[in-house]
Design an enzyme around this catalytic site. Structure first.
Site: not given
Length: 298
Positions: A33, A35, A37, A120, A232, A296-297
């Site tokens: 990965g 992205g 993070w 994915f 969370k 953001r969540n």
């Protein structure tokens, strides 16, 4: 030649763990990965890999190839040492190599770091079969849960990852109050590594992630730490409703208190061995706070 799956089964029958890495084998890291993070973690792992004697300097990072201003993203990362699309303005160490071929990136890896959207995984995990080192272990940074349709209950993504490799493969998690941009900026924070690799691999793995500004503590409670990272986000939705309604800190504090209690009950209901102390680590209350106030969540 014998397959990796065959070797894992033989060692398991002998009562040995594939994670019991021989002392002579240097740590070879592959990040799955790239992205926001994933690129942030690559910065820390790249710097630490260059300093640890028992670790190969090169860190491979699998990148889903795409064009950015007419150039391949892997070429940009490898030549400009920056992920201009997902983490602009932050230099990625020269020893982190972007690789578009997942099997090539993971070849001979002793540590797989999973940091990508969980949807994915079903497509990618079969590609890793037979290419990693027999002693390979995993650390998941994926915040979410799977669902077992047959058993009709939630299941851990780390367990889904481990089961795809067969007997003997162990997968821990790294969770915590970690907003990628702040971590990349070097703002002090902490995280929780939950794993059961055994001694000395638990400590060795912790040191690979730990930096002066990114403090990593180890716990054994993989289920509790991983479930916290998913649950969370549900509580954060309630915090977002509070913000949208224009209500203040008192209401949001109540949401956090009730939500934390429900997280504890959920984890203890569906997963064995969950420890209450886990909820007071960075993966628990700290991640809940930062997500409900800054994530953001919400």
């Amino acid at each position: 030649p014998f397959s990796m799956t065959f070797l894992r089964r033989v060692l398991c029958l002998a009562g040995l763990s594939m994670a019991a890495q021989p002392p002579s084998i240097p740590e070879k890291i592959c990040i799955v990965g790239s992205g926001n993070w994933g690129s942030t973690i690559a910065i820390m792992l790249g710097r630490n890999a260059a300093q640890h004697e028992r670790c190969a300097t090169r860190v491979d990072m699998w990148v889903h190839e795409e064009l950015v201003d007419g150039r391949n993203l892997t070429d940009i990362i490898n030549h400009d040492h920056e992920n201009v699309k997902y983490l602009p303005g932050h230099a990625i160490p020269d020893n982190v190599v972007a690789v578009p071929d997942l099997r090539k990136a993971a070849e001979g890896a002793t540590l797989l770091v999973f940091v990508l959207p969980h949807q994915f995984l079903p497509r990618l995990l079969p590609q890793l079969t037979g290419v990693v080192h027999p002693s390979c272990r995993g650390v998941s940074l994926i915040k979410g849960l799977d669902f077992d349709e047959t058993a009709r209950r939630p299941t851990l993504i780390s367990r889904s990852i481990a089961s795809s490799f067969g007997p003997g493969f162990r997968c821990g998690v790294l969770m915590g109050a970690n907003i990628a941009g702040e971590v990349a900026d070097g703002e002090p924070c902490e995280a929780t590594l939950a794993s059961r690799f055994g001694d000395p691999l638990d400590e060795r793995t912790r040191r690979l992630f730990h930096t002066p500004t990114f403090g990593v503590r180890h716990v054994d409670d993989v289920a509790g730490a991983e479930a916290c990272g998913a649950l969370k986000n549900v509580v954060a939705l309630g915090a977002g409703f509070v913000d949208g309604l224009g209500w203040g800190g008192n209401t949001k504090a109540a949401i956090l208190r009730v939500g934390l209690g429900e997280m504890v009950r959920f984890c203890q209901l569906f997963f064995d061995g969950v420890e209450e102390a886990t909820f007071f680590q960075s993966c628990g209350i700290a991640d809940l706070i930062t997500t409900c106030y800054n994530g953001r969540n919400r």
